[in-house]
Design a protein around this motif. Structure first.
Motif, PDB file in Angstrom:
ATOM      1  N   HIS A 111      20.606  34.497 -43.064  1.00 18.52           N
ATOM      2  CA  HIS A 111      19.440  33.970 -41.915  1.00 18.52           C
ATOM      3  C   HIS A 111      20.043  32.552 -41.580  1.00 18.52           C
ATOM      4  O   HIS A 111      20.867  32.001 -42.313  1.00 18.52           O
ATOM      5  N   THR A 112      19.504  32.102 -40.508  1.00 21.86           N
ATOM      6  CA  THR A 112      19.761  30.781 -39.909  1.00 21.86           C
ATOM      7  C   THR A 112      18.627  30.133 -39.543  1.00 21.86           C
ATOM      8  O   THR A 112      17.525  30.678 -39.437  1.00 21.86           O
ATOM      9  N   ASP A 113      18.550  28.730 -39.133  1.00 21.83           N
ATOM     10  CA  ASP A 113      17.511  28.172 -38.319  1.00 21.83           C
ATOM     11  C   ASP A 113      17.392  28.659 -37.078  1.00 21.83           C
ATOM     12  O   ASP A 113      18.400  29.149 -36.515  1.00 21.83           O
ATOM     13  N   GLU A 114      16.641  27.857 -36.116  1.00 22.74           N
ATOM     14  CA  GLU A 114      16.256  28.286 -34.753  1.00 22.74           C
ATOM     15  C   GLU A 114      17.381  27.654 -33.934  1.00 22.74           C
ATOM     16  O   GLU A 114      17.340  27.911 -32.685  1.00 22.74           O
ATOM     17  N   ARG A 115      18.137  26.383 -34.380  1.00 24.78           N
ATOM     18  CA  ARG A 115      18.804  26.071 -33.551  1.00 24.78           C
ATOM     19  C   ARG A 115      20.135  26.966 -33.311  1.00 24.78           C
ATOM     20  O   ARG A 115      20.653  27.433 -34.053  1.00 24.78           O
ATOM     21  N   ALA A 158      10.067  30.217 -42.725  1.00 24.77           N
ATOM     22  CA  ALA A 158       9.040  29.041 -42.568  1.00 24.77           C
ATOM     23  C   ALA A 158       8.959  28.923 -41.113  1.00 24.77           C
ATOM     24  O   ALA A 158       9.985  28.781 -40.318  1.00 24.77           O
ATOM     25  N   ALA A 159       7.708  28.690 -40.666  1.00 19.73           N
ATOM     26  CA  ALA A 159       7.597  28.478 -39.251  1.00 19.73           C
ATOM     27  C   ALA A 159       7.504  27.041 -39.024  1.00 19.73           C
ATOM     28  O   ALA A 159       7.115  25.915 -39.999  1.00 19.73           O
ATOM     29  N   GLY A 160       7.999  26.524 -37.813  1.00 17.20           N
ATOM     30  CA  GLY A 160       7.967  25.006 -37.530  1.00 17.20           C
ATOM     31  C   GLY A 160       9.533  24.573 -37.035  1.00 17.20           C
ATOM     32  O   GLY A 160      10.426  25.281 -37.321  1.00 17.20           O
ATOM     33  N   SER A 161       9.809  23.399 -36.309  1.00 18.62           N
ATOM     34  CA  SER A 161      10.644  22.685 -36.117  1.00 18.62           C
ATOM     35  C   SER A 161      11.170  21.738 -36.985  1.00 18.62           C
ATOM     36  O   SER A 161      12.115  20.842 -36.400  1.00 18.62           O
ATOM     37  N   ASP A 162      10.545  21.214 -38.012  1.00 13.89           N
ATOM     38  CA  ASP A 162      10.858  20.201 -38.675  1.00 13.89           C
ATOM     39  C   ASP A 162      12.130  20.408 -39.623  1.00 13.89           C
ATOM     40  O   ASP A 162      12.437  21.949 -39.810  1.00 13.89           O
ATOM     41  N   GLU A 163      12.698  19.406 -40.218  1.00 16.70           N
ATOM     42  CA  GLU A 163      13.748  19.831 -41.141  1.00 16.70           C
ATOM     43  C   GLU A 163      13.337  20.690 -42.225  1.00 16.70           C
ATOM     44  O   GLU A 163      14.371  21.325 -42.834  1.00 16.70           O
ATOM     45  N   ALA A 164      12.284  20.437 -42.951  1.00 15.27           N
ATOM     46  CA  ALA A 164      11.953  21.015 -43.953  1.00 15.27           C
ATOM     47  C   ALA A 164      11.725  22.545 -43.650  1.00 15.27           C
ATOM     48  O   ALA A 164      12.251  23.465 -44.535  1.00 15.27           O
ATOM     49  N   ALA A 165      11.297  23.058 -42.630  1.00 13.39           N
ATOM     50  CA  ALA A 165      10.977  24.497 -42.221  1.00 13.39           C
ATOM     51  C   ALA A 165      12.470  24.923 -41.896  1.00 13.39           C
ATOM     52  O   ALA A 165      12.743  26.154 -42.259  1.00 13.39           O
ATOM     53  N   MET A 166      13.265  24.181 -41.257  1.00  8.96           N
ATOM     54  CA  MET A 166      14.623  24.916 -40.844  1.00  8.96           C
ATOM     55  C   MET A 166      15.557  24.912 -42.125  1.00  8.96           C
ATOM     56  O   MET A 166      16.297  25.988 -42.412  1.00  8.96           O
TER      57      MET A 166
END
Length: 177
Positions: A111-115, A158-166
């Motif tokens: 999996h990856t973050d949204e970026r 995790a939902a959100g665009s902050d560093e902790a969620a990503m």
């Protein structure tokens, strides 16, 4: 003239691909700067890379056959598929369990973050899953017992665009089937 240039280009391409680097004899250097051969013996240090290589003793990490307790998630740094040292014990524990039962089938989900774009994230997720799969293979797990798949950014933890969620979304999950 075109044939000559085409032939010259082919020769240059073939010559450029040739290498005298012996990939089977690449030394591994531990954190102290001592070269460690494939057999585990130490030799004179040669500076190759700056990675930390630690010996693995899978006999100390877990009881064979015991279902791994706790989370089965390996987290990664941003834009990376390098397994962090703190997840080595988790991988060793799962390797023990998988090797203990030849019927155990594992799927590593990357999996990856949204970026990043969809294709890039699918490729990065696959590299993360393959990194965990390769680590299990180095610990003796048969290739037929492990499958690596990528979900990219499609299934965030995790939902959100902050560093902790990503940071929670940059992961590889070990799932048993």
């Amino acid at each position: 003239m075109k044939r000559f240039l085409l032939m010259l280009g082919a020769v240059v391409l073939i010559a450029g691909c040739a290498s005298d680097v012996k990939l089977d004899e690449v030394p591994v250097v531990d954190a102290a700067g001592t070269a460690v051969s494939e057999s585990g013996s130490e030799g004179a240090g040669v500076g190759v890379g700056s990675g930390n290589v630690t010996p693995v003793d899978i006999g100390k990490s877990a009881q064979p056959g015991a279902m791994p307790a706790g989370p089965r998630i390996v987290y990664f740094d941003y834009d990376s598929f390098i397994i962090k040292p703190e997840f080595q014990a988790l991988i060793e524990t799962n390797a023990h369990f998988i090797k203990a039962g030849k019927a155990h089938i594992v799927v590593i989900e990357g999996h990856t973050d949204e970026r990043g774009g969809r294709e890039y994230n699918l490729a990065l997720g696959q590299k993360r899953a393959e990194a965990v799969r390769n680590a299990l293979g180095l610990l003796g797990v048969a290739d037929g017992q492990v499958e690596a798949v990528s979900f990219g950014k499609e299934k965030p933890a995790a939902a959100g665009s902050d560093e902790a969620a990503m940071a929670q979304n940059r992961r590889a999950e070990i799932s048993y089937r």
